[in-house]
Design a protein around this motif. Structure first.
Motif, PDB file in Angstrom:
ATOM      1  N   ASP A   1      14.467  36.001  61.558  1.00 44.22           N
ATOM      2  CA  ASP A   1      13.636  35.816  62.755  1.00 44.22           C
ATOM      3  C   ASP A   1      13.068  34.405  62.864  1.00 44.22           C
ATOM      4  OD1 ASP A   1      12.027  36.119  60.546  1.00 44.22           O
ATOM      5  OD2 ASP A   1      10.589  37.433  61.521  1.00 44.22           O
ATOM      6  N   ASN A   2      13.576  33.475  62.074  1.00 44.62           N
ATOM      7  CA  ASN A   2      13.144  32.080  62.106  1.00 44.62           C
ATOM      8  C   ASN A   2      14.147  31.281  62.934  1.00 44.62           C
ATOM      9  OD1 ASN A   2      12.415  29.446  61.648  1.00 44.62           O
ATOM     10  ND2 ASN A   2      12.372  29.614  59.426  1.00 44.62           N
TER      11      ASN A   2
ATOM     12  N   HIS B   1       9.111  36.766  70.098  1.00 46.92           N
ATOM     13  CA  HIS B   1       9.711  37.287  68.873  1.00 46.92           C
ATOM     14  C   HIS B   1      11.227  37.301  69.009  1.00 46.92           C
ATOM     15  CE1 HIS B   1       5.948  38.471  67.032  1.00 46.92           C
ATOM     16  NE2 HIS B   1       5.580  39.015  68.188  1.00 46.92           N
ATOM     17  N   CYS B   2      11.870  37.245  67.877  1.00 46.95           N
ATOM     18  CA  CYS B   2      13.328  37.333  67.814  1.00 46.95           C
ATOM     19  C   CYS B   2      13.768  38.715  68.299  1.00 46.95           C
ATOM     20  CB  CYS B   2      13.778  37.111  66.376  1.00 46.95           C
ATOM     21  SG  CYS B   2      15.558  37.137  66.160  1.00 46.95           S
TER      22      CYS B   2
ATOM     23  N   ARG C   1       8.414  26.509  69.655  1.00 55.17           N
ATOM     24  CA  ARG C   1       7.686  26.557  68.385  1.00 55.17           C
ATOM     25  C   ARG C   1       7.320  25.158  67.899  1.00 55.17           C
ATOM     26  NH1 ARG C   1       9.219  31.816  64.926  1.00 55.17           N
ATOM     27  NH2 ARG C   1       9.142  33.266  66.671  1.00 55.17           N
TER      28      ARG C   1
ATOM     29  N   GLY D   1      14.592  35.617  56.714  1.00 52.46           N
ATOM     30  CA  GLY D   1      14.510  34.504  57.655  1.00 52.46           C
ATOM     31  C   GLY D   1      15.296  34.713  58.935  1.00 52.46           C
TER      32      GLY D   1
ATOM     33  N   THR E   1       5.318  31.680  72.724  1.00 52.86           N
ATOM     34  CA  THR E   1       6.434  31.950  71.822  1.00 52.86           C
ATOM     35  C   THR E   1       6.790  33.426  71.929  1.00 52.86           C
ATOM     36  OG1 THR E   1       4.929  32.337  69.971  1.00 52.86           O
ATOM     37  CG2 THR E   1       5.797  30.114  70.229  1.00 52.86           C
TER      38      THR E   1
ATOM     39  N   LYS F   1      17.171  31.577  70.328  1.00 52.79           N
ATOM     40  CA  LYS F   1      16.896  30.384  69.525  1.00 52.79           C
ATOM     41  C   LYS F   1      16.886  29.109  70.368  1.00 52.79           C
ATOM     42  CE  LYS F   1      19.848  28.271  66.872  1.00 52.79           C
ATOM     43  NZ  LYS F   1      20.763  27.821  65.874  1.00 52.79           N
TER      44      LYS F   1
END
Length: 169
Positions: A80-81, A63-64, A134, A78, A61, A127
């Motif tokens: 970075d979700n 990171h944003c 994820r 949120g 995974t 994304k």
């Protein structure tokens, strides 16, 4: 005597943990149709020599993309979700100049709107690949937890059998 002892342990274990006969009543199950589509997970027809049919490695995974310090304070929680579809920004903030609070609008900040749109484009590209990774990672964690549990239970039974064997020799 050893047979009676094993029968006793079997009866105690069945009373403590009755046999579950329905899949829906199991503490852990995952239907093959619910497996996520991801490059780290592969379902194949089992070979006769080894019988392996599922190959799964830990998904990586990322990171944003960072929005930058100036933009970060304007983003809602949120950001970075990857599961969140639309990321918005606050329309105004309170900024302190000395001890005096002043309301500042997002629109009044020069270049912030274009900075937000540029970052949003990078986030949307991230994304697309991150969300499946994820989801696959959560499944991998479930498999890993199940594997660890089975190993612990197996070690516990091995210890019981070794203890019994040493006492009844």
């Amino acid at each position: 005597k050893l047979t009676q002892l094993f029968s006793f342990f079997k009866a105690v274990e069945q009373r403590r943990a009755p046999i579950t006969r329905q899949i829906k009543d199991q503490s852990w199950f995952l239907r093959l149709n619910d497996l996520p589509e991801h490059e780290t997970l592969r379902l194949v027809r089992p070979a006769q020599d080894d019988g392996a049919w599922l190959f799964f490695r830990k998904p990586e995974t990322r990171h944003c993309p960072e929005p930058g310090e100036r933009l970060r304070s304007w983003l809602n929680a949120g950001w970075d979700n990857p599961a969140l579809e639309n990321i918005n920004h606050k329309s105004e903030q309170v900024v302190y100049v000395g001890d005096i609070p002043t309301k500042v609008s997002f629109e009044s900040q020069q270049g912030l709107k274009s900075e937000f749109h540029n970052w949003q484009t990078k986030r949307n590209l991230w994304k697309v690949s991150e969300l499946p990774a994820r989801i696959a990672f959560k499944v991998w964690e479930r498999f890993f937890a199940l594997h660890s549990q089975l190993e612990r239970e197996g070690e516990a039974w091995e210890l019981i059998l070794k203890t019994l064997n040493s006492k009844f020799k």
